[in-house]
Design a protein around this motif. Structure first.
Motif: not given
Lengths: 296, 269
Positions: A133-134, A136-139, B254-255, B258-259, B262
């Motif tokens: 998740a980290v 995927l969430g990091t540009p 973003v984290f 996104w979580t 999901r």
């Protein structure tokens, strides 16, 4: 089956001329201005290249950038333009970095899959999901910024390796999530329990039974991975100072080298279409169910 | 009253993001002096009259606003197109699907860069078309992001229409609109909400990348634009203090989005 492959490939490849025409006509209709009152006053050289490279007013104007490219002529201005051979060199650099990034992504996926299979407990997947998740969430540019002080302008392919590492995070995380979900699902199936009860080890079960069933899902993710690698290359190459295709595209947009933007956009579409067709063919080869569905 | 897991995830994510947005907006717009005088990271090198906290924390509400607005607009546009295409059926529907495939043919960031280039040139020559940079970014992101929601919602509508309760309603003489509003929409709305949530981090990532590259100049400054302007400081001693806060905030929002998306999507499917 061959007919279906041909039909699907033709559908994917048909997008390439559509993208080429759409990007050409969008750039050709841009009202680039040379008036002194305009805030973004453009040089006369740039305006001349705009008219020259796009063949404005000509009946086959949309083919002009391509003709110039194949003739080896420079597209854009003298200082910021590019020739066909330069473009190909930069493209091969980006593809090389992308290939190494894909290898890194497969490495992260294999490692995470190894952990899931080795522990074979749902709890082991929670921290792995968090890591994914980290990632995927990091540009991409954030990860690139982490490595930039240590890797930028070091030579010996260190910036390239750093870019590949940075680019591999998102695809690696996506693949890992996909593989973990698929592996966990397959490990619970009856045929896996039968194989294990007959004495096969975890690794034999994984290699002979689980992996062939997980492969189709992996192949379906090839196109999103390729798209992510291409998209990430813009920021990674810019931050790490790599003079390859991603950086070329960004600079072409920043400096209004519109013919370069047209060609580069079409080349991106070509690469993704090729990857999509290849993945489709590999899927038909690797997955007997796909072959059966196609011949039905 | 117990809260369902999907609603719980949505609630937690929504509260976190709203709290961050509110804090960022109130501190940067309503009381900027607080951030200026009490910043642990000192003044920024590129804008010496402003502190790092003002610029970094002040960019957070901009990035969140763009992400949420673009996600919402993309979802609404995608859902409308999906419903209209499904209603029209046959050629129109397959044409819509091919159009979605065309949008998937290129990365979002690339199309966004080209749209920003076109829009900025248009505004330069025709000032009547001038819109605020933030609005322009939201519109560009929606133009890029509608295809995925359209496809997903269309596929879900097609699946729900095969259910027995929908067939029964049709057999009893219900029109298409009645079936959509009374039967399909109640099943669909959680899925649409989940899709909206999944578009938010995608929009924030795309905007921050394009702003970082200097192609879009969002005003007020977003986190991506601030990172793009200040990342060169990393090469100098003590430069990390100017980059770390914005960096951390961007990854955090973003984290969280996104979580949350999901979890909600997994429960909605």
């Amino acid at each position: 089956m061959i007919g279906l492959v041909f039909q699907r490939s033709a559908r994917r490849l048909a997008f390439v001329p559509i993208v080429a025409l759409a990007s050409y006509y969008l750039m050709a209709t841009l009202p680039l201005t040379g008036e002194t009152e305009s805030k973004r006053r453009l040089s006369s050289e740039l305006l001349a290249s705009y008219h020259r490279d796009l063949g404005l007013g000509e009946p086959w104007g949309f083919a002009r950038p391509w003709i110039k490219l194949f003739r080896g002529e420079r597209l854009g201005t003298a200082s910021r333009g590019v020739t066909g051979s330069e473009m190909l060199k930069k493209l091969s650099g980006s593809l090389g970095v992308g290939a190494v990034a894909l290898a890194f992504a497969l490495l992260w996926t294999t490692l995470m899959s190894f952990v899931v299979v080795a522990f074979n407990r749902a709890r082991a997947s929670v921290p792995l999901d968090l890591v994914a998740a980290v990632a995927l969430g990091t540009p991409v540019f954030v990860s690139a910024l982490l490595l930039a002080p240590f890797a930028a302008e070091r030579g010996h392919f260190i910036p390239e390796l750093a870019a590949a590492l940075v680019l591999s995070l998102w695809p690696g995380a996506l693949l890992a999530l996909l593989v973990n979900d698929s592996v966990r699902m397959e490990m619970r199936r009856d045929y896996v329990r039968t194989a294990q009860s007959k004495g096969l080890s975890y690794w034999q079960t994984w290699a002979k039974h689980v992996l062939p069933n997980v492969l189709p899902a992996l192949l379906d993710s090839v196109v999103p991975l390729a798209t992510a690698l291409l998209a990430g290359s813009f920021a990674a190459e810019r931050v790490l100072g790599l003079p390859y295709f991603g950086q070329l595209y960004v600079l072409a947009v920043l400096h209004r080298q519109v013919a370069v933007v047209v060609i580069a956009t079409t080349l991106f579409a070509m690469i993704l279409a090729f990857v999509s067709v290849s993945a489709e063919m590999l899927r038909l080869i690797a997955d007997p169910r796909a072959r059966e569905r196609s011949s039905a | 009253m117990s809260i369902a897991p999907r609603e719980r995830s949505l609630l937690l994510g929504g509260i976190s993001l709203s709290a961050l947005w509110g804090l960022s907006y109130s501190l940067s717009v309503l009381s900027p002096g607080l951030l200026h005088h009490h910043c642990l990271f000192g003044l920024d090198a590129t804008w010496p009259d402003r502190s790092v906290c003002e610029l970094a924390f002040g960019g957070l509400w901009v990035s969140l606003t763009i992400g949420v607005a673009a996600g919402l607009l993309a979802t609404v546009v995608g859902a409308t197109i999906a419903v209209l295409a499904r209603r029209a059926g046959s050629v129109v529907e397959s044409g819509m699907l091919r159009l979605c495939d065309a949008f998937f043919a290129l990365p979002d960031v690339l199309v966004l860069m080209v749209l920003q280039l076109a829009a900025q040139n248009l505004q330069d020559v025709y000032p009547a078309f001038k819109v605020a940079p933030m609005i322009l970014m939201i519109i560009s992101l929606s133009l890029v992001g509608w295809a995925a929601p359209a496809r997903m919602i269309r596929n879900r509508i097609a699946t729900v229409e095969e259910e027995d309760f929908v067939r029964a309603a049709r057999a009893l003489g219900a029109g298409w609109t009645h079936v959509l509003v009374a039967h399909v929409w109640p099943v669909l709305r959680a899925y649409v909400a989940a899709i909206f949530l999944s578009r938010v981090p995608a929009a924030i990532l795309a905007e921050s990348t394009v702003s970082f590259l200097g192609i879009a100049r969002v005003e007020p400054m977003s986190l991506g634009r601030y990172l793009g302007a200040s990342f060169g400081n990393l090469l100098y001693p003590g430069g990390a203090r100017m980059v770390l806060p914005a960096w951390f905030l961007l990854v955090a929002i973003v984290f969280i989005t996104w979580t949350t998306s999901r979890r909600v999507l997994a429960r909605a499917e």
